[in-house]
Design a protein around this motif. Structure first.
Motif, short mmCIF file in Angstrom:
data_model
loop_
_atom_site.label_atom_id
_atom_site.label_comp_id
_atom_site.label_asym_id
_atom_site.label_seq_id
_atom_site.Cartn_x
_atom_site.Cartn_y
_atom_site.Cartn_z
N GLY A 178 -66.70 0.01 15.44
CA GLY A 178 -65.55 -0.36 14.63
C GLY A 178 -65.85 -1.26 13.44
N PHE A 179 -67.08 -1.20 12.93
CA PHE A 179 -67.43 -2.07 11.80
C PHE A 179 -66.56 -1.78 10.57
CE2 PHE A 179 -70.00 -2.88 7.97
CZ PHE A 179 -70.17 -4.25 8.10
N PRO A 180 -66.34 -0.52 10.18
CA PRO A 180 -65.49 -0.28 9.00
C PRO A 180 -64.08 -0.86 9.16
CG PRO A 180 -66.73 1.69 9.54
CD PRO A 180 -66.92 0.75 10.69
N GLN A 181 -63.49 -0.68 10.34
CA GLN A 181 -62.13 -1.19 10.57
C GLN A 181 -62.11 -2.72 10.52
OE1 GLN A 181 -63.56 1.26 12.33
NE2 GLN A 181 -62.20 3.00 12.07
N PHE A 182 -63.16 -3.34 11.05
CA PHE A 182 -63.22 -4.81 11.03
C PHE A 182 -63.29 -5.32 9.60
CE2 PHE A 182 -65.82 -8.72 10.99
CZ PHE A 182 -64.91 -9.56 11.63
N ILE A 183 -64.14 -4.71 8.77
CA ILE A 183 -64.26 -5.15 7.38
C ILE A 183 -62.93 -4.97 6.65
CG2 ILE A 183 -65.35 -4.64 5.16
CD1 ILE A 183 -67.14 -6.22 7.04
N GLU A 184 -62.25 -3.85 6.89
CA GLU A 184 -60.95 -3.64 6.25
C GLU A 184 -59.94 -4.69 6.71
OE1 GLU A 184 -59.35 0.30 6.07
OE2 GLU A 184 -61.33 1.22 5.98
N SER A 185 -60.00 -5.06 7.97
CA SER A 185 -59.06 -6.07 8.48
C SER A 185 -59.28 -7.43 7.82
CB SER A 185 -59.18 -6.19 10.00
OG SER A 185 -60.34 -6.92 10.39
N LEU A 186 -60.54 -7.73 7.45
CA LEU A 186 -60.82 -9.02 6.83
C LEU A 186 -60.11 -9.18 5.50
CD1 LEU A 186 -64.62 -9.67 7.51
CD2 LEU A 186 -62.64 -10.65 8.68
N ALA A 187 -59.90 -8.08 4.78
CA ALA A 187 -59.19 -8.18 3.50
C ALA A 187 -57.78 -8.72 3.71
CB ALA A 187 -59.15 -6.80 2.83
N CYS A 196 -60.03 -19.25 6.18
CA CYS A 196 -60.64 -18.53 7.30
C CYS A 196 -61.99 -17.94 6.87
CB CYS A 196 -59.70 -17.42 7.77
SG CYS A 196 -60.30 -16.53 9.21
N HIS A 197 -62.98 -18.11 7.74
CA HIS A 197 -64.31 -17.54 7.51
C HIS A 197 -64.63 -16.52 8.60
CE1 HIS A 197 -66.19 -20.40 4.47
NE2 HIS A 197 -64.95 -20.89 4.65
N ALA A 198 -65.45 -15.55 8.26
CA ALA A 198 -65.91 -14.55 9.23
C ALA A 198 -67.43 -14.64 9.36
CB ALA A 198 -65.51 -13.15 8.78
N VAL A 199 -67.90 -14.56 10.60
CA VAL A 199 -69.34 -14.57 10.88
C VAL A 199 -69.69 -13.27 11.59
CG1 VAL A 199 -71.24 -15.74 12.06
CG2 VAL A 199 -69.38 -17.08 11.02
N VAL A 253 -64.21 -2.41 0.00
CA VAL A 253 -63.21 -3.43 0.32
C VAL A 253 -63.49 -4.71 -0.47
CG1 VAL A 253 -62.14 -4.78 2.15
CG2 VAL A 253 -62.96 -2.46 2.63
N PRO A 254 -62.55 -5.15 -1.30
CA PRO A 254 -62.76 -6.40 -2.05
C PRO A 254 -62.61 -7.62 -1.13
CG PRO A 254 -60.59 -5.50 -2.52
CD PRO A 254 -61.26 -4.51 -1.62
N LEU A 255 -63.69 -8.35 -0.94
CA LEU A 255 -63.67 -9.53 -0.08
C LEU A 255 -64.22 -10.72 -0.84
CD1 LEU A 255 -65.11 -8.14 3.29
CD2 LEU A 255 -62.70 -8.60 2.75
N ASP A 256 -63.77 -11.88 -0.43
CA ASP A 256 -64.39 -13.13 -0.89
C ASP A 256 -65.63 -13.35 -0.03
OD1 ASP A 256 -65.21 -15.67 -1.47
OD2 ASP A 256 -63.32 -16.66 -0.91
N LEU A 257 -66.79 -12.95 -0.56
CA LEU A 257 -68.01 -12.97 0.25
C LEU A 257 -68.52 -14.38 0.50
CD1 LEU A 257 -69.90 -9.85 -1.14
CD2 LEU A 257 -68.59 -10.07 0.98
#
Length: 401
Positions: A226-235, A244-247, A274-278
Protein backbone atom coordinates in the motif's frame (compact mmCIF):
# COMPACT_ATOMS: atom_id res chain seq x y z
CA UNK A 1 19.75 -33.79 19.27
CA UNK A 2 21.15 -32.95 15.83
CA UNK A 3 19.08 -30.34 14.01
CA UNK A 4 19.47 -29.21 10.40
CA UNK A 5 17.84 -25.93 9.37
CA UNK A 6 17.42 -25.02 5.69
CA UNK A 7 16.69 -21.53 4.40
CA UNK A 8 18.13 -19.52 1.52
CA UNK A 9 18.55 -16.58 3.88
CA UNK A 10 20.21 -16.94 7.27
CA UNK A 11 18.78 -17.00 9.90
CA UNK A 12 15.36 -15.67 8.76
CA UNK A 13 12.39 -17.17 10.66
CA UNK A 14 14.65 -19.62 12.47
CA UNK A 15 16.83 -17.10 14.36
CA UNK A 16 15.35 -17.58 17.83
CA UNK A 17 14.67 -21.31 17.56
CA UNK A 18 18.13 -22.10 16.23
CA UNK A 19 19.89 -19.93 18.83
CA UNK A 20 17.89 -21.44 21.69
CA UNK A 21 18.61 -24.99 20.56
CA UNK A 22 22.29 -24.12 20.12
CA UNK A 23 22.54 -23.01 23.76
CA UNK A 24 22.01 -26.61 24.88
CA UNK A 25 25.38 -28.42 24.75
CA UNK A 26 23.53 -31.67 24.00
CA UNK A 27 22.42 -30.25 20.65
CA UNK A 28 24.31 -29.84 17.40
CA UNK A 29 22.73 -27.14 15.23
CA UNK A 30 23.63 -26.96 11.54
CA UNK A 31 22.15 -24.35 9.20
CA UNK A 32 22.26 -24.84 5.43
CA UNK A 33 21.98 -21.50 3.63
CA UNK A 34 23.15 -19.33 0.72
CA UNK A 35 23.89 -16.38 3.02
CA UNK A 36 27.65 -15.95 3.41
CA UNK A 37 27.49 -12.76 5.45
CA UNK A 38 25.86 -13.51 8.81
CA UNK A 39 27.14 -15.83 11.55
CA UNK A 40 25.60 -16.63 14.93
CA UNK A 41 27.24 -18.15 18.00
CA UNK A 42 26.83 -21.90 18.38
CA UNK A 43 25.33 -22.44 14.92
CA UNK A 44 27.36 -24.32 12.33
CA UNK A 45 26.62 -22.68 9.01
CA UNK A 46 27.03 -24.75 5.85
CA UNK A 47 26.76 -23.06 2.47
CA UNK A 48 25.00 -24.33 -0.62
CA UNK A 49 24.57 -22.70 -4.02
CA UNK A 50 22.86 -23.84 -7.23
CA UNK A 51 25.35 -24.54 -9.99
CA UNK A 52 23.49 -22.26 -12.43
CA UNK A 53 20.42 -20.07 -12.86
CA UNK A 54 17.26 -21.29 -14.58
CA UNK A 55 17.84 -21.33 -18.32
CA UNK A 56 16.39 -18.36 -20.25
CA UNK A 57 14.79 -20.74 -22.76
CA UNK A 58 12.79 -22.54 -20.04
CA UNK A 59 9.07 -21.83 -20.27
CA UNK A 60 8.38 -18.88 -17.95
CA UNK A 61 5.71 -20.83 -16.05
CA UNK A 62 8.34 -23.41 -15.13
CA UNK A 63 11.32 -21.14 -14.45
CA UNK A 64 10.58 -20.81 -10.69
CA UNK A 65 10.24 -24.61 -10.48
CA UNK A 66 13.56 -25.05 -12.26
CA UNK A 67 15.11 -22.61 -9.78
CA UNK A 68 13.68 -24.62 -6.88
CA UNK A 69 15.01 -27.87 -8.34
CA UNK A 70 18.48 -26.34 -8.73
CA UNK A 71 18.41 -25.24 -5.08
CA UNK A 72 17.17 -28.67 -4.01
CA UNK A 73 19.94 -30.30 -5.99
CA UNK A 74 22.53 -28.09 -4.27
CA UNK A 75 21.17 -29.04 -0.84
CA UNK A 76 21.19 -32.72 -1.78
CA UNK A 77 24.90 -32.44 -2.65
CA UNK A 78 25.50 -30.63 0.64
CA UNK A 79 23.66 -33.41 2.49
CA UNK A 80 25.79 -36.09 0.83
CA UNK A 81 28.91 -34.29 2.05
CA UNK A 82 27.44 -34.13 5.56
CA UNK A 83 26.78 -37.86 5.55
CA UNK A 84 30.34 -38.51 4.38
CA UNK A 85 31.52 -36.56 7.42
CA UNK A 86 29.28 -38.56 9.73
CA UNK A 87 26.46 -36.06 10.28
CA UNK A 88 22.90 -37.36 10.02
CA UNK A 89 20.27 -35.02 11.57
CA UNK A 90 17.58 -36.17 13.95
CA UNK A 91 15.22 -33.55 12.51
CA UNK A 92 15.19 -31.11 9.59
CA UNK A 93 13.40 -27.74 9.59
CA UNK A 94 13.17 -25.95 6.26
CA UNK A 95 11.34 -23.15 4.50
CA UNK A 96 9.16 -24.40 1.66
CA UNK A 97 8.93 -22.75 -1.75
CA UNK A 98 12.44 -21.94 -2.93
CA UNK A 99 13.55 -25.56 -3.16
CA UNK A 100 16.05 -26.40 -0.37
CA UNK A 101 13.65 -28.93 1.14
CA UNK A 102 12.72 -30.69 -2.13
CA UNK A 103 15.12 -33.66 -2.00
CA UNK A 104 16.29 -33.63 1.60
CA UNK A 105 14.10 -36.64 2.44
CA UNK A 106 15.89 -38.54 -0.33
CA UNK A 107 19.21 -37.70 1.28
CA UNK A 108 17.98 -38.45 4.83
CA UNK A 109 15.02 -40.82 4.37
CA UNK A 110 14.69 -41.68 8.08
CA UNK A 111 14.83 -38.10 9.34
CA UNK A 112 11.55 -36.25 9.97
CA UNK A 113 11.06 -33.01 8.03
CA UNK A 114 9.18 -29.97 9.36
CA UNK A 115 8.38 -27.43 6.63
CA UNK A 116 7.64 -23.77 7.19
CA UNK A 117 4.69 -23.03 4.89
CA UNK A 118 4.47 -19.29 4.43
CA UNK A 119 2.25 -18.88 1.38
CA UNK A 120 0.26 -20.87 -1.18
CA UNK A 121 -0.46 -18.98 -4.39
CA UNK A 122 -3.95 -18.34 -5.80
CA UNK A 123 -4.95 -16.43 -8.90
CA UNK A 124 -8.38 -15.61 -7.45
CA UNK A 125 -9.39 -14.31 -4.05
CA UNK A 126 -6.14 -13.18 -2.44
CA UNK A 127 -3.22 -10.96 -3.47
CA UNK A 128 -2.97 -11.57 -7.22
CA UNK A 129 -6.39 -10.21 -8.25
CA UNK A 130 -6.83 -7.80 -5.34
CA UNK A 131 -6.37 -4.60 -7.33
CA UNK A 132 -9.09 -4.22 -9.98
CA UNK A 133 -6.78 -1.85 -11.87
CA UNK A 134 -4.45 -4.81 -12.51
CA UNK A 135 -6.61 -7.54 -14.09
CA UNK A 136 -4.97 -10.92 -14.56
CA UNK A 137 -4.46 -12.46 -17.95
CA UNK A 138 -5.02 -16.14 -18.71
CA UNK A 139 -1.24 -16.38 -18.82
CA UNK A 140 -1.00 -15.01 -15.26
CA UNK A 141 -3.54 -17.51 -13.95
CA UNK A 142 -1.66 -20.48 -15.41
CA UNK A 143 1.72 -19.19 -14.22
CA UNK A 144 0.44 -18.73 -10.65
CA UNK A 145 -0.92 -22.29 -10.58
CA UNK A 146 2.43 -23.77 -11.59
CA UNK A 147 4.22 -21.65 -8.98
CA UNK A 148 2.84 -23.96 -6.29
CA UNK A 149 4.60 -27.05 -7.69
CA UNK A 150 7.57 -27.14 -5.26
CA UNK A 151 5.27 -26.33 -2.33
CA UNK A 152 2.94 -29.19 -3.24
CA UNK A 153 5.90 -31.59 -3.31
CA UNK A 154 6.87 -30.42 0.18
CA UNK A 155 3.29 -30.75 1.45
CA UNK A 156 3.32 -34.37 0.31
CA UNK A 157 6.85 -35.14 1.55
CA UNK A 158 7.07 -33.43 4.93
CA UNK A 159 6.17 -35.05 8.22
CA UNK A 160 4.84 -31.83 9.78
CA UNK A 161 4.30 -28.25 8.71
CA UNK A 162 3.69 -24.92 10.34
CA UNK A 163 2.28 -21.56 9.24
CA UNK A 164 2.54 -18.32 11.22
CA UNK A 165 -1.13 -17.30 11.03
CA UNK A 166 -4.52 -18.91 10.53
CA UNK A 167 -4.98 -16.77 7.42
CA UNK A 168 -1.81 -18.10 5.85
CA UNK A 169 -2.64 -21.71 6.74
CA UNK A 170 -6.10 -21.30 5.19
CA UNK A 171 -4.51 -20.73 1.77
CA UNK A 172 -3.12 -24.26 1.61
CA UNK A 173 -5.19 -27.14 0.21
CA UNK A 174 -7.58 -28.48 2.85
CA UNK A 175 -6.39 -32.05 2.36
CA UNK A 176 -3.05 -31.03 3.92
CA UNK A 177 -4.40 -28.99 6.84
CA UNK A 178 -3.95 -31.86 9.31
CA UNK A 179 -0.21 -31.65 8.71
CA UNK A 180 0.04 -27.90 9.37
CA UNK A 181 0.13 -26.30 12.83
CA UNK A 182 -0.43 -22.56 13.26
CA UNK A 183 2.49 -21.18 15.23
CA UNK A 184 3.70 -17.62 14.87
CA UNK A 185 7.44 -16.88 14.95
CA UNK A 186 6.87 -14.63 17.96
CA UNK A 187 7.86 -11.06 18.83
CA UNK A 188 10.35 -10.14 21.54
CA UNK A 189 7.94 -8.11 23.66
CA UNK A 190 10.72 -7.21 26.11
CA UNK A 191 12.58 -5.48 23.29
CA UNK A 192 9.49 -4.12 21.51
CA UNK A 193 7.93 -2.38 24.47
CA UNK A 194 6.36 1.03 25.01
CA UNK A 195 8.45 4.05 25.93
CA UNK A 196 5.90 6.70 26.91
CA UNK A 197 6.85 10.19 25.85
CA UNK A 198 9.64 8.94 23.59
CA UNK A 199 11.12 11.54 21.24
CA UNK A 200 12.54 10.48 17.89
CA UNK A 201 16.23 11.17 17.46
CA UNK A 202 18.26 9.16 14.94
CA UNK A 203 21.82 9.79 13.73
CA UNK A 204 20.56 11.79 10.73
CA UNK A 205 17.09 12.78 11.91
CA UNK A 206 15.98 14.83 14.91
CA UNK A 207 12.21 15.05 15.40
CA UNK A 208 12.41 15.64 19.14
CA UNK A 209 10.36 18.83 18.75
CA UNK A 210 7.60 17.17 16.71
CA UNK A 211 4.40 16.00 18.42
CA UNK A 212 2.62 14.40 15.43
CA UNK A 213 4.57 11.59 13.74
CA UNK A 214 2.98 9.21 11.23
CA UNK A 215 5.08 6.10 10.59
CA UNK A 216 5.18 3.53 7.81
CA UNK A 217 7.45 0.47 7.75
CA UNK A 218 7.97 -2.12 5.01
CA UNK A 219 10.87 -3.99 3.42
CA UNK A 220 10.20 -2.22 0.13
CA UNK A 221 8.05 0.56 -1.28
CA UNK A 222 5.49 -1.24 -3.39
CA UNK A 223 1.77 -1.66 -4.10
CA UNK A 224 1.61 -4.96 -2.17
CA UNK A 225 2.15 -2.98 1.05
CA UNK A 226 0.00 0.00 0.00
CA UNK A 227 2.87 2.43 -0.51
CA UNK A 228 1.11 4.43 -3.29
CA UNK A 229 -2.05 4.82 -1.19
CA UNK A 230 -0.01 5.89 1.85
CA UNK A 231 1.84 8.59 -0.11
CA UNK A 232 -1.46 9.88 -1.52
CA UNK A 233 -2.93 10.00 1.99
CA UNK A 234 -0.03 12.17 3.18
CA UNK A 235 -1.09 14.94 0.81
CA UNK A 236 -4.43 15.20 2.66
CA UNK A 237 -2.74 14.96 6.05
CA UNK A 238 -0.18 17.67 5.24
CA UNK A 239 -2.86 20.03 3.97
CA UNK A 240 -4.77 19.78 7.25
CA UNK A 241 -1.92 19.34 9.73
CA UNK A 242 0.98 21.74 9.15
CA UNK A 243 3.03 20.31 12.03
CA UNK A 244 2.67 16.63 11.14
CA UNK A 245 5.72 14.68 9.95
CA UNK A 246 5.90 11.26 8.30
CA UNK A 247 8.73 8.76 8.78
CA UNK A 248 9.05 5.99 6.19
CA UNK A 249 11.32 3.04 7.00
CA UNK A 250 12.30 0.66 4.19
CA UNK A 251 14.29 0.31 0.99
CA UNK A 252 13.43 1.91 -2.34
CA UNK A 253 12.80 -1.46 -4.02
CA UNK A 254 10.11 -4.02 -4.82
CA UNK A 255 10.12 -7.14 -2.64
CA UNK A 256 6.68 -8.44 -3.63
CA UNK A 257 4.85 -8.04 -6.91
CA UNK A 258 5.94 -6.48 -10.17
CA UNK A 259 8.37 -3.63 -10.71
CA UNK A 260 7.45 -0.73 -12.96
CA UNK A 261 8.19 -1.45 -16.65
CA UNK A 262 10.11 1.80 -17.22
CA UNK A 263 12.68 1.11 -14.50
CA UNK A 264 11.34 3.77 -12.14
CA UNK A 265 10.78 2.94 -8.50
CA UNK A 266 7.39 3.43 -6.86
CA UNK A 267 8.98 6.08 -4.64
CA UNK A 268 10.00 8.07 -7.72
CA UNK A 269 6.59 7.54 -9.32
CA UNK A 270 4.60 8.68 -6.30
CA UNK A 271 6.78 11.67 -5.39
CA UNK A 272 6.45 12.89 -8.98
CA UNK A 273 2.70 12.35 -8.87
CA UNK A 274 1.82 13.68 -5.41
CA UNK A 275 2.84 17.19 -4.30
CA UNK A 276 4.23 16.89 -0.78
CA UNK A 277 6.20 19.09 1.56
CA UNK A 278 9.25 16.84 1.57
CA UNK A 279 10.73 18.70 4.54
CA UNK A 280 8.08 16.85 6.55
CA UNK A 281 8.54 13.42 4.91
CA UNK A 282 11.59 11.48 6.06
CA UNK A 283 12.84 8.39 4.23
CA UNK A 284 15.25 6.59 6.55
CA UNK A 285 16.03 3.55 4.40
CA UNK A 286 16.33 0.23 6.23
CA UNK A 287 17.32 0.68 9.87
CA UNK A 288 19.09 -1.41 12.51
CA UNK A 289 16.59 -2.82 15.00
CA UNK A 290 17.54 -0.37 17.77
CA UNK A 291 16.83 2.65 15.54
CA UNK A 292 13.70 1.07 14.05
CA UNK A 293 12.44 0.56 17.63
CA UNK A 294 12.90 4.27 18.34
CA UNK A 295 10.78 5.13 15.30
CA UNK A 296 7.79 3.05 16.33
CA UNK A 297 8.09 4.00 20.02
CA UNK A 298 7.80 7.66 19.03
CA UNK A 299 5.00 7.05 16.53
CA UNK A 300 1.69 8.87 16.97
CA UNK A 301 0.01 6.57 14.44
CA UNK A 302 1.53 3.67 12.54
CA UNK A 303 0.03 2.88 9.12
CA UNK A 304 0.22 -0.75 8.00
CA UNK A 305 -1.36 -1.59 4.64
CA UNK A 306 -1.20 -4.92 2.88
CA UNK A 307 -2.90 -6.87 0.17
CA UNK A 308 -4.37 -10.23 1.28
CA UNK A 309 -0.90 -11.74 1.54
CA UNK A 310 1.76 -12.74 4.07
CA UNK A 311 1.51 -10.68 7.27
CA UNK A 312 4.62 -8.63 8.12
CA UNK A 313 6.34 -9.05 11.48
CA UNK A 314 6.44 -5.25 11.69
CA UNK A 315 2.72 -4.92 12.39
CA UNK A 316 2.86 -7.04 15.54
CA UNK A 317 6.16 -5.44 16.58
CA UNK A 318 4.44 -2.06 16.35
CA UNK A 319 1.50 -3.32 18.42
CA UNK A 320 3.93 -4.68 21.00
CA UNK A 321 5.41 -1.19 21.48
CA UNK A 322 1.91 0.16 22.12
CA UNK A 323 1.61 1.80 18.72
CA UNK A 324 -1.79 2.86 17.47
CA UNK A 325 -1.85 0.77 14.30
CA UNK A 326 -4.06 1.88 11.44
CA UNK A 327 -4.28 -1.26 9.34
CA UNK A 328 -5.90 -2.14 6.04
CA UNK A 329 -9.23 -3.94 6.28
CA UNK A 330 -7.75 -7.07 4.71
CA UNK A 331 -7.75 -10.66 5.96
CA UNK A 332 -4.18 -10.92 7.31
CA UNK A 333 -4.73 -7.76 9.37
CA UNK A 334 -8.26 -8.47 10.60
CA UNK A 335 -7.11 -11.79 12.09
CA UNK A 336 -5.31 -9.65 14.68
CA UNK A 337 -6.74 -6.11 14.73
CA UNK A 338 -10.32 -5.50 15.83
CA UNK A 339 -11.44 -2.05 14.75
CA UNK A 340 -11.86 0.29 17.70
CA UNK A 341 -10.53 -2.25 20.22
CA UNK A 342 -6.81 -2.81 19.66
CA UNK A 343 -6.31 -0.70 16.55
CA UNK A 344 -8.16 0.83 13.62
CA UNK A 345 -9.03 -0.51 10.17
CA UNK A 346 -9.36 1.34 6.90
CA UNK A 347 -10.12 0.73 3.23
CA UNK A 348 -6.82 -0.18 1.53
CA UNK A 349 -7.77 1.68 -1.65
CA UNK A 350 -8.90 4.99 -0.11
CA UNK A 351 -6.13 7.53 0.61
CA UNK A 352 -8.76 10.01 1.80
CA UNK A 353 -10.15 7.56 4.37
CA UNK A 354 -6.61 6.70 5.48
CA UNK A 355 -5.99 10.41 6.04
CA UNK A 356 -9.32 10.81 7.86
CA UNK A 357 -8.46 8.01 10.27
CA UNK A 358 -4.98 9.46 10.83
CA UNK A 359 -6.76 12.69 11.80
CA UNK A 360 -9.05 10.72 14.10
CA UNK A 361 -6.05 9.34 15.98
CA UNK A 362 -4.19 12.64 16.20
CA UNK A 363 -7.30 14.55 17.29
CA UNK A 364 -8.16 12.13 20.11
CA UNK A 365 -4.96 11.01 21.87
CA UNK A 366 -6.73 10.24 25.15
CA UNK A 367 -9.40 8.14 23.47
CA UNK A 368 -6.67 6.16 21.67
CA UNK A 369 -4.78 5.31 24.87
CA UNK A 370 -7.02 2.29 25.52
CA UNK A 371 -6.47 0.97 22.00
CA UNK A 372 -2.71 1.29 22.44
CA UNK A 373 -2.87 -0.64 25.72
CA UNK A 374 -5.00 -3.33 24.06
CA UNK A 375 -2.55 -3.57 21.17
CA UNK A 376 0.26 -4.28 23.62
CA UNK A 377 -1.98 -6.78 25.43
CA UNK A 378 -2.70 -8.60 22.15
CA UNK A 379 1.00 -8.93 21.44
CA UNK A 380 1.69 -10.23 24.94
CA UNK A 381 -1.17 -12.73 24.97
CA UNK A 382 -0.88 -14.12 21.44
CA UNK A 383 2.53 -13.33 19.94
CA UNK A 384 5.02 -13.16 22.80
CA UNK A 385 8.28 -14.86 21.83
CA UNK A 386 8.84 -16.06 25.39
CA UNK A 387 5.59 -18.05 25.20
CA UNK A 388 5.81 -19.22 21.59
CA UNK A 389 9.46 -20.27 21.53
CA UNK A 390 8.94 -23.24 23.89
CA UNK A 391 6.08 -24.36 21.63
CA UNK A 392 8.42 -24.33 18.62
CA UNK A 393 10.99 -26.36 20.55
CA UNK A 394 8.33 -28.82 21.70
CA UNK A 395 7.02 -29.30 18.15
CA UNK A 396 10.54 -30.23 17.05
CA UNK A 397 10.95 -32.63 19.96
CA UNK A 398 7.56 -34.23 19.31
CA UNK A 399 8.51 -34.94 15.71
CA UNK A 400 11.80 -36.51 16.76
CA UNK A 401 10.17 -38.80 19.31
Amino acid sequence: MRILFLHNNFPAQYRHVALTLAQDPKNVVVFGTKNREVNLAGINKVLFAPNRDPHPSTHHYVRPLEGAVLHGQAVYKMAEQMKAQGFVPDVICGHSGWGPTLFVKDAFPNTPLICYFEWFYHAVGTDADFDPAEPLTVDDVARIRVKNAPILIDLYTCDRGLSPTNWQKSQFPKEFHDKISVLHDGVDTEFFKPNPGAKLVLPNLDLSGVDEIVTYVARGMEPYRGFPQFIESLAYVQERRPNCHAVIVGSDRVCYGKSLPDGKTFKELMLNKVPLDLSRVHFTGSLPYVQYLKVIQASSVHVYLTRPFVLSWSMIEAMSTGCLVLGSDTAPVTEIIRDGENGLLVDFFSPQKIADRIDEVLDHPTKMAELRANARKTALERYDLASLLPQHIQLIKDVVT
